[in-house]
Design a protein around this motif. Structure first.
Motif, PDB file in Angstrom:
ATOM      1  N   LEU A 161       0.826  -1.209   0.000  1.00 37.81           N
ATOM      2  CA  LEU A 161       0.000   0.000   0.000  1.00 37.81           C
ATOM      3  C   LEU A 161       0.860   1.258   0.000  1.00 37.81           C
ATOM      4  O   LEU A 161       0.520   2.248  -0.645  1.00 37.81           O
ATOM      5  N   ALA A 162       1.959   1.201   0.704  1.00 37.81           N
ATOM      6  CA  ALA A 162       2.836   2.376   0.764  1.00 37.81           C
ATOM      7  C   ALA A 162       3.486   2.636  -0.591  1.00 37.81           C
ATOM      8  O   ALA A 162       3.799   3.767  -0.924  1.00 37.81           O
ATOM      9  N   GLY A 163       3.666   1.586  -1.380  1.00 36.50           N
ATOM     10  CA  GLY A 163       4.340   1.733  -2.660  1.00 36.50           C
ATOM     11  C   GLY A 163       3.425   2.091  -3.812  1.00 36.50           C
ATOM     12  O   GLY A 163       3.905   2.426  -4.891  1.00 36.50           O
ATOM     13  N   CYS A 164       2.130   2.065  -3.646  1.00 34.05           N
ATOM     14  CA  CYS A 164       1.238   2.349  -4.772  1.00 34.05           C
ATOM     15  C   CYS A 164       0.968   3.840  -4.886  1.00 34.05           C
ATOM     16  O   CYS A 164       0.963   4.561  -3.899  1.00 34.05           O
ATOM     17  N   ASN A 165       0.725   4.303  -6.113  1.00 35.33           N
ATOM     18  CA  ASN A 165       0.556   5.730  -6.347  1.00 35.33           C
ATOM     19  C   ASN A 165      -0.877   6.116  -6.678  1.00 35.33           C
ATOM     20  O   ASN A 165      -1.188   7.305  -6.724  1.00 35.33           O
ATOM     21  N   THR A 166      -1.735   5.157  -6.952  1.00 34.82           N
ATOM     22  CA  THR A 166      -3.090   5.488  -7.360  1.00 34.82           C
ATOM     23  C   THR A 166      -4.095   4.663  -6.575  1.00 34.82           C
ATOM     24  O   THR A 166      -3.756   3.672  -5.947  1.00 34.82           O
ATOM     25  N   ILE A 167      -5.343   5.068  -6.631  1.00 34.40           N
ATOM     26  CA  ILE A 167      -6.412   4.318  -5.965  1.00 34.40           C
ATOM     27  C   ILE A 167      -6.553   2.941  -6.608  1.00 34.40           C
ATOM     28  O   ILE A 167      -6.744   1.939  -5.915  1.00 34.40           O
ATOM     29  N   ALA A 168      -6.429   2.879  -7.934  1.00 40.59           N
ATOM     30  CA  ALA A 168      -6.510   1.579  -8.613  1.00 40.59           C
ATOM     31  C   ALA A 168      -5.382   0.669  -8.147  1.00 40.59           C
ATOM     32  O   ALA A 168      -5.582  -0.524  -7.922  1.00 40.59           O
ATOM     33  N   GLY A 169      -4.211   1.227  -8.001  1.00 41.41           N
ATOM     34  CA  GLY A 169      -3.071   0.445  -7.504  1.00 41.41           C
ATOM     35  C   GLY A 169      -3.315  -0.046  -6.087  1.00 41.41           C
ATOM     36  O   GLY A 169      -2.965  -1.175  -5.745  1.00 41.41           O
ATOM     37  N   ALA A 170      -3.902   0.801  -5.269  1.00 38.40           N
ATOM     38  CA  ALA A 170      -4.211   0.403  -3.895  1.00 38.40           C
ATOM     39  C   ALA A 170      -5.218  -0.745  -3.886  1.00 38.40           C
ATOM     40  O   ALA A 170      -5.083  -1.689  -3.109  1.00 38.40           O
ATOM     41  N   GLY A 171      -6.211  -0.666  -4.760  1.00 40.78           N
ATOM     42  CA  GLY A 171      -7.204  -1.746  -4.840  1.00 40.78           C
ATOM     43  C   GLY A 171      -6.564  -3.064  -5.221  1.00 40.78           C
ATOM     44  O   GLY A 171      -6.886  -4.111  -4.656  1.00 40.78           O
ATOM     45  N   LYS A 172      -5.636  -3.029  -6.158  1.00 42.10           N
ATOM     46  CA  LYS A 172      -4.936  -4.256  -6.565  1.00 42.10           C
ATOM     47  C   LYS A 172      -4.082  -4.793  -5.428  1.00 42.10           C
ATOM     48  O   LYS A 172      -4.010  -6.007  -5.222  1.00 42.10           O
ATOM     49  N   ASP A 173      -3.426  -3.893  -4.690  1.00 42.93           N
ATOM     50  CA  ASP A 173      -2.609  -4.330  -3.561  1.00 42.93           C
ATOM     51  C   ASP A 173      -3.469  -4.990  -2.493  1.00 42.93           C
ATOM     52  O   ASP A 173      -3.098  -6.023  -1.934  1.00 42.93           O
ATOM     53  N   VAL A 174      -4.624  -4.409  -2.201  1.00 36.74           N
ATOM     54  CA  VAL A 174      -5.528  -4.983  -1.200  1.00 36.74           C
ATOM     55  C   VAL A 174      -6.031  -6.340  -1.678  1.00 36.74           C
ATOM     56  O   VAL A 174      -6.109  -7.295  -0.902  1.00 36.74           O
ATOM     57  N   GLU A 175      -6.339  -6.435  -2.960  1.00 36.03           N
ATOM     58  CA  GLU A 175      -6.813  -7.708  -3.507  1.00 36.03           C
ATOM     59  C   GLU A 175      -5.750  -8.796  -3.360  1.00 36.03           C
ATOM     60  O   GLU A 175      -6.044  -9.916  -2.949  1.00 36.03           O
ATOM     61  N   ARG A 176      -4.513  -8.463  -3.675  1.00 42.56           N
ATOM     62  CA  ARG A 176      -3.418  -9.439  -3.536  1.00 42.56           C
ATOM     63  C   ARG A 176      -3.236  -9.848  -2.082  1.00 42.56           C
ATOM     64  O   ARG A 176      -2.980 -11.023  -1.791  1.00 42.56           O
TER      65      ARG A 176
END
Length: 48
Positions: A17-32
């Motif tokens: 989560l700290a490494g993502c730059n966008t909301i979409a990226g955060a969603g993918k990180d949470v999904e993983r």
């Protein structure tokens, strides 16, 4: 051992989560992270 795995998964999720730059990226990180938790739970269930 279970506590160690949980701590490592949470640390990985927080790091992702700290490494993502966008909301979409955060969603993918949470999904993983959720998939990792599901896999760990599945493994624990099948050990017993």
């Amino acid at each position: 051992m279970k506590k160690l795995m949980a701590v490592l998964m949470v640390a990985g999720l927080v790091g992702g989560l700290a490494g993502c730059n966008t909301i979409a990226g955060a969603g993918k990180d949470v999904e993983r992270g959720g998939e990792a938790v599901q896999d760990a739970a599945h493994d624990v269930q099948h050990r017993h």
